[in-house]
Design an enzyme around this catalytic site. Sequence first.
Site, PDB file in Angstrom:
ATOM      1  N   CYS A   1       0.839  -1.193   0.000  1.00  0.00           N
ATOM      2  CA  CYS A   1       0.000   0.000   0.000  1.00  0.00           C
ATOM      3  C   CYS A   1       0.875   1.245   0.000  1.00  0.00           C
ATOM      4  CB  CYS A   1      -0.922  -0.004   1.215  1.00  0.00           C
ATOM      5  SG  CYS A   1      -1.963   1.471   1.355  1.00  0.00           S
TER       6      CYS A   1
ATOM      7  N   CYS B   1      -1.566   6.331   6.332  1.00  0.00           N
ATOM      8  CA  CYS B   1      -2.688   5.702   7.022  1.00  0.00           C
ATOM      9  C   CYS B   1      -2.202   4.958   8.254  1.00  0.00           C
ATOM     10  CB  CYS B   1      -3.398   4.759   6.045  1.00  0.00           C
ATOM     11  SG  CYS B   1      -4.648   3.711   6.809  1.00  0.00           S
TER      12      CYS B   1
ATOM     13  N   CYS C   1      -2.632  -0.011   9.228  1.00  0.00           N
ATOM     14  CA  CYS C   1      -1.745  -1.181   9.156  1.00  0.00           C
ATOM     15  C   CYS C   1      -0.406  -0.853   9.808  1.00  0.00           C
ATOM     16  CB  CYS C   1      -1.523  -1.604   7.712  1.00  0.00           C
ATOM     17  SG  CYS C   1      -2.986  -2.286   6.895  1.00  0.00           S
TER      18      CYS C   1
ATOM     19  N   CYS D   1      -8.578   0.482  -0.002  1.00  0.00           N
ATOM     20  CA  CYS D   1      -7.910  -0.110   1.163  1.00  0.00           C
ATOM     21  C   CYS D   1      -7.560  -1.556   0.835  1.00  0.00           C
ATOM     22  CB  CYS D   1      -8.827  -0.042   2.380  1.00  0.00           C
ATOM     23  SG  CYS D   1      -8.141  -0.845   3.839  1.00  0.00           S
TER      24      CYS D   1
ATOM     25  N   GLN E   1     -16.835 -11.048  13.616  1.00  0.00           N
ATOM     26  CA  GLN E   1     -15.439 -11.129  13.196  1.00  0.00           C
ATOM     27  C   GLN E   1     -15.290 -10.692  11.738  1.00  0.00           C
ATOM     28  OE1 GLN E   1     -12.742 -11.781  14.974  1.00  0.00           O
ATOM     29  NE2 GLN E   1     -13.731 -12.368  16.893  1.00  0.00           N
TER      30      GLN E   1
ATOM     31  N   TYR F   1     -20.045 -12.162  27.316  1.00  0.00           N
ATOM     32  CA  TYR F   1     -19.769 -11.277  26.181  1.00  0.00           C
ATOM     33  C   TYR F   1     -20.131 -12.027  24.896  1.00  0.00           C
ATOM     34  CZ  TYR F   1     -16.671  -9.531  29.901  1.00  0.00           C
ATOM     35  OH  TYR F   1     -16.146  -9.105  31.120  1.00  0.00           O
TER      36      TYR F   1
ATOM     37  N   ASP G   1     -15.391 -13.950  25.987  1.00  0.00           N
ATOM     38  CA  ASP G   1     -14.748 -13.275  24.868  1.00  0.00           C
ATOM     39  C   ASP G   1     -14.885 -11.772  25.091  1.00  0.00           C
ATOM     40  OD1 ASP G   1     -13.692 -12.468  22.465  1.00  0.00           O
ATOM     41  OD2 ASP G   1     -15.273 -13.305  21.216  1.00  0.00           O
TER      42      ASP G   1
ATOM     43  N   CYS H   1      -8.523 -10.680  22.356  1.00  0.00           N
ATOM     44  CA  CYS H   1      -7.999  -9.934  21.215  1.00  0.00           C
ATOM     45  C   CYS H   1      -6.872  -8.999  21.624  1.00  0.00           C
ATOM     46  CB  CYS H   1      -9.115  -9.151  20.519  1.00  0.00           C
ATOM     47  SG  CYS H   1      -9.939  -7.945  21.588  1.00  0.00           S
TER      48      CYS H   1
END
Length: 394
Positions: A89, A97, A100, A182, A222, A251, A319, A346
């Site tokens: 990118c 940006c 990432c 993107c 997800q 959750y 979660d 996460c």
Amino acid sequence: MARTTRERKARGASLVGRRYQVQIGAVAHGGHCVGRIAELGDRVAFVRHALPGELVEIQITEGTEGDRFLRADAVQVLTPSADRVDAPCLVAGPGGCGGCDFQHVELGAQRRLKADVVREQLVRLGGFDPADPLVADLVVQPVPGDQDGLRWRTRVEYARTPDGHQGMRAHRSRRVVPVDDCLIAAPDARVASQSRGTVIIERVRAAAGERAFEVEGDGFWQVHPGAPTALVDQVTAYAEVRPGDRVVDLYSGVGLFSGFLGAQAGASGAVTLVEGSRSACGHARENLADLDRVRVLTGSVDEVLGAGTVSGADVVVLDPPREGAKRAVVEAVAALDPRTVVYVACDPAALARDLKIFGELGWRVTDLASFDLFPMTHHVECVVRLTRSGSDQG
């Protein structure tokens, strides 16, 4: 989307814009590596767009003379790592940006860096022994559904420049960088702002069966197409639900895990979901209408468990959001006296802190798996199985 910078009191003259030559050390949690600036008394700088072992020229992006650490971009690479590649990118580099973190890193090396971060968090925050095979042998696994780390994000949310052009925000900034395409977005990605008020049907084919789930167009699901199957397979494998089990899903969202775990518990079992989003709870009731003895409780997990509404469990799955479950929830889960706890995380730092609390309460980690559900970014997903210390489970 990148988070915004908090206002804070300046501690001396600003160093923003200054350049220094730095040898890059280890990767750190958050999408950057650690460097020390000799001219500033070995002051720590968290450097984006760098790799361990590289010699780079950095430019300070945040920090003053009095700050304990600084933030910086690697603006020139003097000695590149063998793991460095050209970012696909054009706006993924310094000043571009902020979505990432690792486009300059070969895909396999990205996963090794993420494994290093998980290990470091488990050891430093969780009190794990670095020689423990769960830590030492940890591998971040790829999942199917992306194109060499690109074209996986099934839902995107764009910001707008002052002249109305779509874009993404720069790292830790409100500034919008124009982005026409993107590269981590799937070809058929939904734009979040255009999906509000709609209901999407998501189908998940897992080892335990196949189910369909309705979810709000802008509700939680997800975003990597391979994530639901990978997580369901790992959670069901770790949970080992038996007919007649009482399953508690915290959750729970729209019931992704409960759909499969409740079916395994069968008509003689029971499943209780706890979720803060009213709309997600409504969808969960629809999604699990074919199962017997399902209870969906709406409210914050700490308040619902604290009220004693859930009195016991054989298996608990949780979660939590990025900040983790925290002590009150961990203690409430332990008080349910389950046979097994499966924790989906996460954020490795929050996971490590919560696992330390579980350890204080007499629980041990028996299994740990990690997945690369967010290629090109620093994010990583972990699934952990815990049992009571001294238990022969797992």
